[in-house]
Design a protein around this motif. Sequence first.
Motif, short mmCIF file in Angstrom:
data_model
loop_
_atom_site.label_atom_id
_atom_site.label_comp_id
_atom_site.label_asym_id
_atom_site.label_seq_id
_atom_site.Cartn_x
_atom_site.Cartn_y
_atom_site.Cartn_z
N LEU A 1 -30.36 26.95 -16.04
CA LEU A 1 -29.55 27.75 -16.96
C LEU A 1 -29.88 27.41 -18.41
O LEU A 1 -29.66 28.22 -19.30
CB LEU A 1 -28.06 27.50 -16.70
N SER B 1 -21.89 34.17 -23.53
CA SER B 1 -20.86 33.45 -22.80
C SER B 1 -21.33 33.14 -21.39
O SER B 1 -22.03 33.94 -20.77
CB SER B 1 -19.57 34.29 -22.76
N ILE B 2 -20.93 31.99 -20.89
CA ILE B 2 -21.13 31.61 -19.48
C ILE B 2 -19.77 31.25 -18.91
O ILE B 2 -19.09 30.36 -19.42
CB ILE B 2 -22.10 30.42 -19.34
N ASP B 3 -19.38 31.97 -17.87
CA ASP B 3 -18.08 31.75 -17.24
C ASP B 3 -18.30 31.56 -15.75
O ASP B 3 -18.58 32.51 -15.02
CB ASP B 3 -17.15 32.93 -17.50
N LEU C 1 -27.62 22.39 -20.36
CA LEU C 1 -26.72 23.37 -20.96
C LEU C 1 -26.52 23.12 -22.45
O LEU C 1 -26.23 24.04 -23.22
CB LEU C 1 -25.37 23.36 -20.25
N LEU D 1 -24.95 29.61 -27.56
CA LEU D 1 -23.79 29.88 -26.72
C LEU D 1 -22.50 29.72 -27.53
O LEU D 1 -22.35 28.77 -28.29
CB LEU D 1 -23.78 28.91 -25.53
N LEU E 1 -18.13 28.70 -23.18
CA LEU E 1 -18.51 28.06 -21.93
C LEU E 1 -17.24 27.70 -21.17
O LEU E 1 -16.42 26.93 -21.65
CB LEU E 1 -19.35 26.80 -22.19
#
Length: 258
Positions: free
Chosen positions: A12, A65-67, A81, A87, A90
Amino acid sequence: MNNLYGTIPPCLGDLSTMIQDEFSFQPNVHYLNNSKLTSEYIDYALINWQGIVREFRSTLGLVKSIDLSSNNLTGSIPCELADLHGLIALNLSMNALSGEIPPKIGLMKNLLQLDLSRNNLSGQIPTSMSQMTSIDYLDVSYNNLSGRIPSSTQLQSFEPSKYTGNGLCGPPLTKYCPGDEEKEIPHVVGQTEGGGEGMNELEIWFYIGGATGFATGFWIVCGTLLVNRRGRNAFFHFFDSWKDWVYVNVMVYTAKWP
């Protein structure tokens, strides 16, 4: 909110667009034969933003965004990450993640939202997080974190509930860290340190002040009588007259007593 399980893949950290910290945005447009179509489709998504589900449309391209919240993810948070400098949100909450928070997470200067709550994270909050001056939503509650909360303008501005459920100490929590000077507990009025009855500080100073005032007044009067002869004669003359008056009145009252 799926049934994802296993560990978060370190790859990621290779999401190239999220590595960039510039907020570039190109709208999604259909083209045909190098001619722009008259119709454009508009992006649409519901994203959990700062604890509230918000709707994003025209600005969705700006949302990096990472959800992965509310899944069954395990293992540690990949250090890769922290390389996603672009970003801005998170959310890894409500999983079974373990290990420590990546030490370099403070390098994510554009991060506005970080939610790591309700996991099994341990260790201390990295000191690098004190450099995250843009973050306006943080939740690390209900983990196994310990130690002092790093001092910074941002980290102390969040509600204590965002740190509860851990072994953390220091502001904004009321729990003192080892070595901190705790506020002195006031003594109970009327009791000594051993728990017995005794005088409090106010009573002690009352008696000291009374004794000092009496001694000062006594020596002022005596000193005046010793130095001033006329005053001394007048005082004793008054005292003799008062004594005689008292004696006469006592004798008269006694004679009238049946």
